[in-house]
Design an enzyme around this catalytic site. Sequence first.
Site, PDB file in Angstrom:
ATOM      1  N   SER A   5       1.016  -7.920  -3.317  1.00 19.88           N
ATOM      2  CA  SER A   5       0.641  -9.133  -4.036  1.00 19.88           C
ATOM      3  C   SER A   5      -0.778  -9.564  -3.660  1.00 19.88           C
ATOM      4  O   SER A   5      -1.725  -8.812  -3.868  1.00 19.88           O
ATOM      5  CB  SER A   5       1.673 -10.231  -3.764  1.00 19.88           C
ATOM      6  N   ASP A  13       2.164  -4.159  -6.509  1.00 16.27           N
ATOM      7  CA  ASP A  13       2.122  -5.213  -7.521  1.00 16.27           C
ATOM      8  C   ASP A  13       1.065  -6.264  -7.178  1.00 16.27           C
ATOM      9  O   ASP A  13       1.376  -7.428  -6.915  1.00 16.27           O
ATOM     10  CB  ASP A  13       3.481  -5.887  -7.692  1.00 16.27           C
ATOM     11  N   HIS A  62       8.839  -8.528  -8.741  1.00 14.89           N
ATOM     12  CA  HIS A  62       7.558  -8.456  -8.030  1.00 14.89           C
ATOM     13  C   HIS A  62       7.683  -7.559  -6.799  1.00 14.89           C
ATOM     14  O   HIS A  62       6.838  -6.691  -6.545  1.00 14.89           O
ATOM     15  CB  HIS A  62       7.150  -9.870  -7.636  1.00 14.89           C
TER      16      HIS A  62
END
EC number: 3.1.1.3
Length: 494
Positions: free
Chosen positions: A169, A195, A280
Amino acid sequence: MGNHLQISVSLVLCIFIQSSACGQGVGTEPFGRNLGATEERKPLQKPEIRFLLFKDESDRLGCQLRPQHPETLQECGFNSSHPLVMIIHGWSVDGLLETWIWKIVGALKSRQSQPVNVGLVDWISLAYQHYAIAVRNTRVVGQEVAALLLWLEESMKFSRSKVHLIGYSLGAHVSGFAGSSMGGKRKIGRITGLDPAGPMFEGTSPNERLSPDDANFVDAIHTFTREHMGLSVGIKQPIAHYDFYPNGGSFQPGCHFLELYKHIAEHGLNAITQTINCAHERSVHLFIDSLQHSNLQNTGFQCSNMDSFSQGLCLNCKKGRCNSLGYDIRRIGHVKSKTLFLITRAQSPFKVYHYQFKIQFINQMEKPMEPTFTMTLLGTKEEIKKIPITLGEGITSNKTYSLLITLNKDIGELIMLKFKWENSAVWANVWNTVQTIMLWDTEPHYAGLIVKTIWVKAGETQQRMTFCPDNVDDLQLHPTQEKVFVKCDLKSKD
């Protein structure tokens, strides 16, 4: 229901990013301003970053490395002959380190055949902020990571090419800033973005996010790029040498926003985070899966979009057009950026086997037909029965249809298949009313459907096969009927 779902998803995203774009001012630059507008401002607090090194797969505490304190290298068991893998977490909503960190540490340390130093960049105090503030802090954290690597290079002669940063992230962009802050012509070895975060990074210039320029080799796994109100949790645009989009990248099997209300009723607002994290965080679990199931590597295939991939048009491995997702990816230097797609299962092991089927139909009826088919595949290892076949359009006269079929099992080499027209009351009535007599030599035949040839390509092995009807004297296919196809010597259809 669809409109309510769209609204709930948008609200979830607003809560997730906690930005002024959703009417929640955070006392920083407005959401949507790129990092260049804020990079000169200092973080709201003094950087509190720890670098931890883990001695074995069961280590949950770690040993703190302190730059400019060489004694900590020996205390923490740093081995300069082994590569260094540094894990960098993302934004935090609760101020706690996520449990997947220990899973990836354990998976890395348990690979005895490839020993590595495994470390963690703990920047939780800077990540546990409003999203926009945490975004601003990513550049500062990246610079601190670069300072650590430069110190290792100067004090231990540890080559930056032996460094692999794995960022999740926001941590993916921290990795990018670390790479770009190293200076000089030489780059760190590899960066993996799990991601990479989308809000405030989507559409920005390469120096304001993770990019292929930040390391000798950059790979990224995109698992939650579904957009609502112009926002997506994970970045949608390609940002690496190899960008993988499992299941199209927008969402993941087994993750259902439709269950959001049920989860909120059971777990309160924490369910919002759990629902988002399912897709996610799938990027993390795909990467861990590549470590734990090295014999079941997921293969991605270069393709322009998911629609083409779903037709089986992209199962080509020539000139680096396919690669393994995860830790054991083939690192090809100076490669033009590639976008790869693949299908996965909903749980580990995630691997499926990709096949392209090209089916040649001859429709002897006047109107297009949309029957339902199933196919049974017999391989040298396994048999899989009654796979539903979806063509996506009506069957017209003498046309070949291409589709992607994925299998959860390795069936070995495909040696025979059975193709069945599944019956329905509607099709039975249609067939009984529209069939007509045709003369074929001296015997009467009914007008209908012929499956002439089936071409198959196995994505993982790149093997091409051609299948023809076992009984060439009876080519017609009718409702409820099943035809056997065997390998034949016709030239494979490209």
